[in-house]
Design a protein around this motif. Structure first.
Motif, mmCIF file in Angstrom:
data_model
loop_
_atom_site.group_PDB
_atom_site.id
_atom_site.type_symbol
_atom_site.label_atom_id
_atom_site.label_comp_id
_atom_site.label_asym_id
_atom_site.label_seq_id
_atom_site.Cartn_x
_atom_site.Cartn_y
_atom_site.Cartn_z
ATOM 1 N N CYS A 72 44.216 142.937 8.619
ATOM 2 C CA CYS A 72 45.334 143.076 7.673
ATOM 3 C C CYS A 72 45.942 144.478 7.701
ATOM 4 C CB CYS A 72 44.866 142.757 6.245
ATOM 5 S SG CYS A 72 44.202 141.094 6.061
ATOM 6 N N HIS A 73 45.215 145.446 8.288
ATOM 7 C CA HIS A 73 45.683 146.828 8.384
ATOM 8 C C HIS A 73 45.947 147.431 6.998
ATOM 9 C CE1 HIS A 73 46.029 146.224 12.710
ATOM 10 N NE2 HIS A 73 46.777 145.150 12.475
ATOM 11 N N ILE A 74 45.066 147.158 6.080
ATOM 12 C CA ILE A 74 45.149 147.772 4.751
ATOM 13 C C ILE A 74 43.903 148.606 4.526
ATOM 14 C CG2 ILE A 74 46.507 145.867 3.814
ATOM 15 C CD1 ILE A 74 43.936 144.926 2.409
ATOM 16 N N LYS A 75 44.028 149.610 3.696
ATOM 17 C CA LYS A 75 42.892 150.466 3.372
ATOM 18 C C LYS A 75 42.172 149.900 2.159
ATOM 19 C CE LYS A 75 44.812 154.727 5.301
ATOM 20 N NZ LYS A 75 43.808 154.769 6.379
ATOM 21 N N VAL A 76 40.858 149.803 2.290
ATOM 22 C CA VAL A 76 40.021 149.235 1.231
ATOM 23 C C VAL A 76 39.030 150.309 0.794
ATOM 24 C CG1 VAL A 76 38.435 147.399 0.573
ATOM 25 C CG2 VAL A 76 40.246 146.944 2.245
ATOM 26 N N GLY A 77 39.136 150.713 -0.458
ATOM 27 C CA GLY A 77 38.230 151.730 -0.963
ATOM 28 C C GLY A 77 36.965 151.128 -1.543
ATOM 29 N N GLY A 78 36.072 151.983 -1.961
ATOM 30 C CA GLY A 78 34.832 151.529 -2.569
ATOM 31 C C GLY A 78 33.821 151.097 -1.525
ATOM 32 N N ALA A 120 33.078 147.979 -0.676
ATOM 33 C CA ALA A 120 33.283 146.582 -0.284
ATOM 34 C C ALA A 120 32.959 146.415 1.189
ATOM 35 C CB ALA A 120 34.725 146.149 -0.552
ATOM 36 N N ALA A 121 32.218 145.356 1.513
ATOM 37 C CA ALA A 121 31.854 145.063 2.895
ATOM 38 C C ALA A 121 32.841 144.122 3.563
ATOM 39 C CB ALA A 121 30.444 144.478 2.970
ATOM 40 N N TYR A 122 33.695 143.437 2.748
ATOM 41 C CA TYR A 122 34.642 142.463 3.277
ATOM 42 C C TYR A 122 36.038 142.746 2.738
ATOM 43 C CZ TYR A 122 30.632 139.784 4.910
ATOM 44 O OH TYR A 122 29.488 139.391 5.551
ATOM 45 N N CYS A 123 37.040 142.457 3.561
ATOM 46 C CA CYS A 123 38.428 142.658 3.154
ATOM 47 C C CYS A 123 38.781 141.691 2.029
ATOM 48 C CB CYS A 123 39.348 142.443 4.354
ATOM 49 S SG CYS A 123 41.103 142.527 3.947
ATOM 50 N N PRO A 124 39.426 142.152 0.969
ATOM 51 C CA PRO A 124 39.773 141.250 -0.140
ATOM 52 C C PRO A 124 40.867 140.257 0.211
ATOM 53 C CG PRO A 124 40.697 143.434 -0.512
ATOM 54 C CD PRO A 124 39.808 143.551 0.694
ATOM 55 N N LEU A 125 41.604 140.473 1.313
ATOM 56 C CA LEU A 125 42.681 139.558 1.688
ATOM 57 C C LEU A 125 42.215 138.475 2.650
ATOM 58 C CD1 LEU A 125 45.715 141.974 2.147
ATOM 59 C CD2 LEU A 125 45.129 140.565 0.160
ATOM 60 N N CYS A 126 41.601 138.887 3.772
ATOM 61 C CA CYS A 126 41.231 137.917 4.803
ATOM 62 C C CYS A 126 39.748 137.603 4.846
ATOM 63 C CB CYS A 126 41.679 138.419 6.175
ATOM 64 S SG CYS A 126 40.840 139.938 6.713
ATOM 65 N N GLN A 127 38.946 138.299 4.051
ATOM 66 C CA GLN A 127 37.505 138.050 3.948
ATOM 67 C C GLN A 127 36.743 138.379 5.226
ATOM 68 O OE1 GLN A 127 36.145 137.160 0.963
ATOM 69 N NE2 GLN A 127 38.222 137.379 0.184
ATOM 70 N N ASN A 128 37.366 139.122 6.164
ATOM 71 C CA ASN A 128 36.653 139.548 7.357
ATOM 72 C C ASN A 128 35.870 140.820 7.069
ATOM 73 O OD1 ASN A 128 37.407 137.702 9.621
ATOM 74 N ND2 ASN A 128 39.462 138.277 8.984
ATOM 75 N N ARG A 129 34.785 141.014 7.838
ATOM 76 C CA ARG A 129 33.932 142.182 7.623
ATOM 77 C C ARG A 129 34.676 143.473 7.972
ATOM 78 N NH1 ARG A 129 28.464 143.102 7.165
ATOM 79 N NH2 ARG A 129 28.006 140.896 7.501
ATOM 80 N N LEU A 130 34.517 144.497 7.146
ATOM 81 C CA LEU A 130 35.119 145.799 7.398
ATOM 82 C C LEU A 130 34.233 146.578 8.364
ATOM 83 C CD1 LEU A 130 36.165 146.643 3.741
ATOM 84 C CD2 LEU A 130 37.638 145.867 5.597
ATOM 85 N N SER A 151 53.168 130.555 5.108
ATOM 86 C CA SER A 151 53.129 131.983 4.827
ATOM 87 C C SER A 151 51.734 132.560 5.051
ATOM 88 C CB SER A 151 53.575 132.226 3.377
ATOM 89 O OG SER A 151 53.454 133.589 3.036
ATOM 90 N N GLU A 152 50.716 131.825 4.644
ATOM 91 C CA GLU A 152 49.340 132.303 4.819
ATOM 92 C C GLU A 152 48.968 132.384 6.288
ATOM 93 O OE1 GLU A 152 45.892 133.885 3.327
ATOM 94 O OE2 GLU A 152 47.651 133.264 2.188
ATOM 95 N N ILE A 153 49.364 131.393 7.074
ATOM 96 C CA ILE A 153 49.070 131.404 8.512
ATOM 97 C C ILE A 153 49.789 132.568 9.193
ATOM 98 C CG2 ILE A 153 49.367 130.135 10.666
ATOM 99 C CD1 ILE A 153 49.021 127.571 9.089
ATOM 100 N N GLU A 154 51.056 132.818 8.827
ATOM 101 C CA GLU A 154 51.783 133.938 9.421
ATOM 102 C C GLU A 154 51.136 135.267 9.073
ATOM 103 O OE1 GLU A 154 55.711 133.427 7.922
ATOM 104 O OE2 GLU A 154 56.300 131.946 9.468
ATOM 105 N N LYS A 155 50.613 135.383 7.861
ATOM 106 C CA LYS A 155 49.942 136.621 7.465
ATOM 107 C C LYS A 155 48.662 136.810 8.266
ATOM 108 C CE LYS A 155 47.455 136.831 3.802
ATOM 109 N NZ LYS A 155 46.989 136.808 2.388
ATOM 110 N N ARG A 156 47.904 135.727 8.455
ATOM 111 C CA ARG A 156 46.674 135.837 9.213
ATOM 112 C C ARG A 156 46.907 136.158 10.683
ATOM 113 N NH1 ARG A 156 41.728 134.259 7.268
ATOM 114 N NH2 ARG A 156 41.730 134.391 5.013
ATOM 115 N N LEU A 157 47.968 135.579 11.261
ATOM 116 C CA LEU A 157 48.273 135.799 12.675
ATOM 117 C C LEU A 157 49.182 137.003 12.894
ATOM 118 C CD1 LEU A 157 48.858 132.098 13.818
ATOM 119 C CD2 LEU A 157 46.774 133.461 13.979
ATOM 120 N N HIS A 158 49.540 137.684 11.795
ATOM 121 C CA HIS A 158 50.413 138.877 11.857
ATOM 122 C C HIS A 158 51.716 138.559 12.594
ATOM 123 C CE1 HIS A 158 46.967 141.119 10.409
ATOM 124 N NE2 HIS A 158 46.255 140.598 11.386
ATOM 125 N N MET A 159 52.305 137.437 12.244
ATOM 126 C CA MET A 159 53.560 137.022 12.879
ATOM 127 C C MET A 159 54.751 137.567 12.091
ATOM 128 S SD MET A 159 52.493 133.053 13.720
ATOM 129 C CE MET A 159 54.138 132.716 14.359
#
Length: 226
Positions: free
Chosen positions: A7-13, A15-25, A218-226
């Motif tokens: 997702c290319h977002i910064k996650v503080g704290g 957290a071991a997983y991204c809050p958007l895509c649930q992939n491991r950081l 919209s969700e698929i485009e966000k996941r595939l970064h389209m």
């Protein structure tokens, strides 16, 4: 501060997983914004350790009876006990850590329980009840839960629409089984649960496309970064 590679977002704290895509950081965890409540963590950890200790003790006792005290030829039931104990601990660990959301938990449980049932069936002398009856019923339950999750909006159902694509994957399994059975001429009453599962997979997917098509796109485009 971690950066999610998807997702290319910064996650503080911490957290071991991204809050958007649930992939491991990938990076190391940082300082938590708010300290976690120690009593809850301690209770969860203590409960997990107690369950692990009880299951381990049962497996040891079962293994002692199985390999040391029983002399007649038999299937080693303690091996089956150990496999189920490991599976229970894996599921319990994920629940205690609260890593996954609802749709992913349902899918992971489906895979794990199905594999355990097939293994148990094979271990006891394969009868076919697992693949012909229980597994398709579990697939139908997973399909129904995914369909309901698509219309709920909560933290437990975050990104539920993405996991609806799993309906296609779950639906492919009965399709492949039915294809080979039709080709080999073995389509009989035992195939009815898989036929129901295939029908339910198509219906639930069409329902999501009709009622939540834009959100799904919209969700698929966000996941595939389209």
């Amino acid at each position: 501060m971690n950066t999610c590679p998807h997702c290319h977002i910064k996650v503080g704290g911490d957290a071991a997983y991204c809050p958007l895509c649930q992939n491991r950081l990938p990076g190391p965890a940082g300082e938590a914004y708010f300290p976690a409540t120690a009593p809850r963590i301690h209770r969860a950890s203590l409960f997990y350790k107690i369950v692990a200790f009880v299951l381990s003790a049962l497996v040891v006792v079962g293994g002692a009876f199985d390999f040391l005290l029983l002399e007649t030829p038999h299937r080693h039931f303690s091996v089956l006990m150990a496999v189920w104990a490991v599976a229970i601990l894996l599921v319990l660990r994920d629940i205690v850590r609260r890593r996954y959301n609802g749709p992913r938990q349902i899918f992971n449980l489906l895979l794990l329980v199905s594999a355990l049932l097939v293994f148990t069936d094979w271990f006891n002398g394969y009868t076919g009840y697992s693949l012909d009856l229980v597994v398709p019923i579990l697939c139908c339950i997973a399909l129904g839960c995914n369909f309901v999750f698509a219309f709920l909006h909560s933290r437990f159902t975050a990104n539920a629409l993405v996991y609806l694509l799993m309906n296609i994957g779950i639906g492919l399994l009965p399709y492949l089984l039915l294809f080979f059975r039709i080709d080999s001429g073995k389509l009989d009453a035992h195939s009815i649960p898989w036929v129901v599962c295939l029908i339910l997979s198509i219906i639930t997917f069409l329902g999501i496309v009709i009622f939540r098509g834009r959100a799904l796109k919209s969700e698929i485009e966000k996941r595939l970064h389209m």
